[in-house]
Design an enzyme around this catalytic site. Structure first.
Site, short mmCIF file in Angstrom:
data_model
loop_
_atom_site.label_atom_id
_atom_site.label_comp_id
_atom_site.label_asym_id
_atom_site.label_seq_id
_atom_site.Cartn_x
_atom_site.Cartn_y
_atom_site.Cartn_z
N PRO A 234 -52.14 16.45 -34.49
CA PRO A 234 -53.07 17.54 -34.18
C PRO A 234 -54.39 17.36 -34.94
O PRO A 234 -54.53 17.78 -36.10
CB PRO A 234 -52.31 18.79 -34.65
CG PRO A 234 -51.37 18.30 -35.72
CD PRO A 234 -51.01 16.90 -35.35
N ASP A 407 -55.47 15.49 -40.01
CA ASP A 407 -54.16 15.78 -39.45
C ASP A 407 -53.76 17.17 -39.95
O ASP A 407 -53.48 17.36 -41.13
CB ASP A 407 -53.16 14.72 -39.92
CG ASP A 407 -51.76 14.94 -39.34
OD1 ASP A 407 -51.48 16.03 -38.81
OD2 ASP A 407 -50.93 14.01 -39.46
N HIS A 408 -53.72 18.15 -39.03
CA HIS A 408 -53.49 19.54 -39.44
C HIS A 408 -52.08 19.76 -39.98
O HIS A 408 -51.80 20.78 -40.62
CB HIS A 408 -53.76 20.49 -38.27
CG HIS A 408 -54.39 21.79 -38.70
ND1 HIS A 408 -54.01 22.47 -39.84
CD2 HIS A 408 -55.38 22.53 -38.15
CE1 HIS A 408 -54.73 23.56 -39.96
NE2 HIS A 408 -55.58 23.63 -38.95
N ARG A 409 -51.18 18.83 -39.75
CA ARG A 409 -49.83 18.94 -40.30
C ARG A 409 -49.85 18.72 -41.81
O ARG A 409 -48.94 19.16 -42.52
CB ARG A 409 -48.89 17.92 -39.66
CG ARG A 409 -48.73 18.07 -38.15
CD ARG A 409 -47.96 16.90 -37.55
NE ARG A 409 -48.63 15.63 -37.81
CZ ARG A 409 -48.16 14.45 -37.41
NH1 ARG A 409 -47.01 14.39 -36.74
NH2 ARG A 409 -48.81 13.33 -37.66
N VAL A 410 -50.90 18.04 -42.29
CA VAL A 410 -50.99 17.69 -43.71
C VAL A 410 -52.15 18.41 -44.40
O VAL A 410 -52.02 18.90 -45.52
CB VAL A 410 -51.17 16.16 -43.87
CG1 VAL A 410 -51.25 15.76 -45.34
CG2 VAL A 410 -50.03 15.41 -43.19
#
Length: 435
Positions: A234, A407-410
């Site tokens: 994402p 990376d929006h997960r991180v």
């Protein structure tokens, strides 16, 4: 017994390669460490060394053969005292994927099996099922020991999700025992996303008005990895403008005083600034690993280098521990060897952050695609004179636009903003890079 020589996996992501050149011929004697062949991957050409001692009995793959799968037998060595007659009834493909059973797989004593005849009917079908080689989503066989298969079945583990530590990548007991119960393979196949477009562009153009040019390995790898990146990661973007007049002044002064052979570029300062910002905001220096985040202890900064037919991102490891001169020398060396395709896989795979600078082409700003397993990449535009407000005055300053893909997960928005603030501080006040 003849010894099979297989196509090596020169990197964690390598699935196949081109056997560019044999450095030996049939009848040559080789020993551990002797160069026997040159293998081309999508981004580099590497020498392959023998790991066993013997005489080259047969070369099974011709020079220039493309698409040779990893672990395919490419040659056979004869042990001391053997001659070519030893190859008459020898099946190299059968010998390669089936190494001898480890001690952990000791067969159950015959007496014990006969003592429980009632278990035989249930055991036989299961054994047959275990002996059938499972396949990965891309159709490739999975090599695993019988014991590893039984443990995986009991724990509900998908063997396609594991990497084997046994001979030639075979999955053994240890690999399954260390995996979490219920581990499943990724939804995407090992081969990655399909390269076939949903709409065939040939349908819109008259035949004869275009020429079809097959993509080479590098172009296919770029297409596959970056499509996968955009599908799975994402992305979101943060942009900041940096004033670089002071950086340009310091660069000019340092270059005038630098020893012969050292010439600092703006990119060298940006690599140093990014590395220090990663140390100042360490949460950005991370990789997404499913249920975990890998927090990297060093700033390993990749630099995008354009080469014929594509691009590659060699990595300056531990850039946070290196000065500007060391970064400059290393980046020039990596870029030169990248263009000659002489990099080793460990020099361009991995990393924790990347910089892509298109300023030399006059590009003002752009966004870049994240290169897994990294979680961010910084796209750097050209420095240009702009009108800016300083105090109550409108003055001209050299400004450079930088856009970070995250990376929006991180990396959450506020975290990414903190990183860019630290980066901007180092760029605008380069003396702080020396503290």
């Amino acid at each position: 017994m003849p010894i099979p020589v297989t196509m090596p996996a020169l990197s964690p992501t390598m699935e196949e390669g081109t056997l560019a050149k044999w450095s030996v011929k049939e009848g040559d004697k080789v020993g551990p460490g002797d160069v026997i062949a040159e293998i081309e991957t999508d981004k580099a050409t590497m020498e392959v060394e023998a790991v066993d001692e013997g005489t080259v009995g047969q070369l099974l793959v011709d020079e220039g053969t493309e698409g040779v799968p990893v672990n395919k037998v490419i040659a056979v060595l004869l042990e001391e005292g053997e001659d070519k007659s030893a190859l008459d009834n020898f099946d190299p493909e059968a010998a390669s994927p089936a190494p001898k059973k480890a001690a952990e797989e000791k067969p159950e004593p015959k007496e014990k099996k006969e003592a429980k005849p009632e278990e035989k009917p249930a055991a036989k079908p299961a054994a047959k099922k275990e002996e059938a080689a499972p396949e990965k989503p891309d159709g490739k066989r999975i090599f695993a020991s019988p014991l590893a298969k039984r443990i995986a079945e009991d724990k509900g583990i998908d063997l396609a999700a594991l990497s084997g530590s046994g001979p030639r990548g075979r999955i053994v007991k240890k690999d399954v025992e260390e995996a979490k119960p219920g581990t499943k393979a990724a939804a995407a196949s090992a081969g990655g996303p399909s390269l076939t477009p949903s709409v065939d562009p040939r349908a819109f153009f008259e035949k004869g008005t275009y020429e079809e040019v097959p993509m080479d390995k590098m172009r296919k790898t770029i297409a596959k990895r970056l499509t996968q990146s955009k599908q799975e990661i994402p992305h979101y973007y943060l942009t900041v403008d940096c004033e670089i007049d002071e950086l340009l002044r310091v660069r000019k002064e340092l270059n005038e005083r630098a020893p012969e052979g050292v010439k600092l570029s703006v990119n060298d300062f940006l690599i140093r600034a990014a590395a220090l910002a990663l140390k100042k905001v360490p949460e950005v220096n991370a990789s997404f690993a499913g249920d975990n985040l890998l927090m990297h202890k060093h700033a390993n900064v990749g630099i995008a280098v354009a080469i014929e037919g594509g691009l590659i991102t060699p990595i300056i490891n531990k850039a946070d521990e290196k000065g500007l001169a060391a970064i400059s020398n290393e980046s020039k060396d990596l870029a030169a060897r990248a263009r000659d395709r002489k990099l080793k896989p460990q020099e361009y795979e991995g990393g924790s952050f990347s910089i892509s600078n298109l300023g030399m082409y006059g590009i003002k700003n752009f966004t870049a695609v994240i290169n897994p397993p990294q979680s961010a990449i910084l796209a750097v535009g050209a420095g240009e004179k702009r009108a800016v407000v300083k105090g109550d005055e409108l003055v001209a300053a050299t400004m450079m636009t930088c856009t970070m893909s995250c990376d929006h997960r991180v990396i959450d928005g506020a975290l990414g903003a903190r990183f860019l603030d630290a980066f901007k501080g180092f760029v605008e006040f380069p003396a702080t890079m020396l503290m």
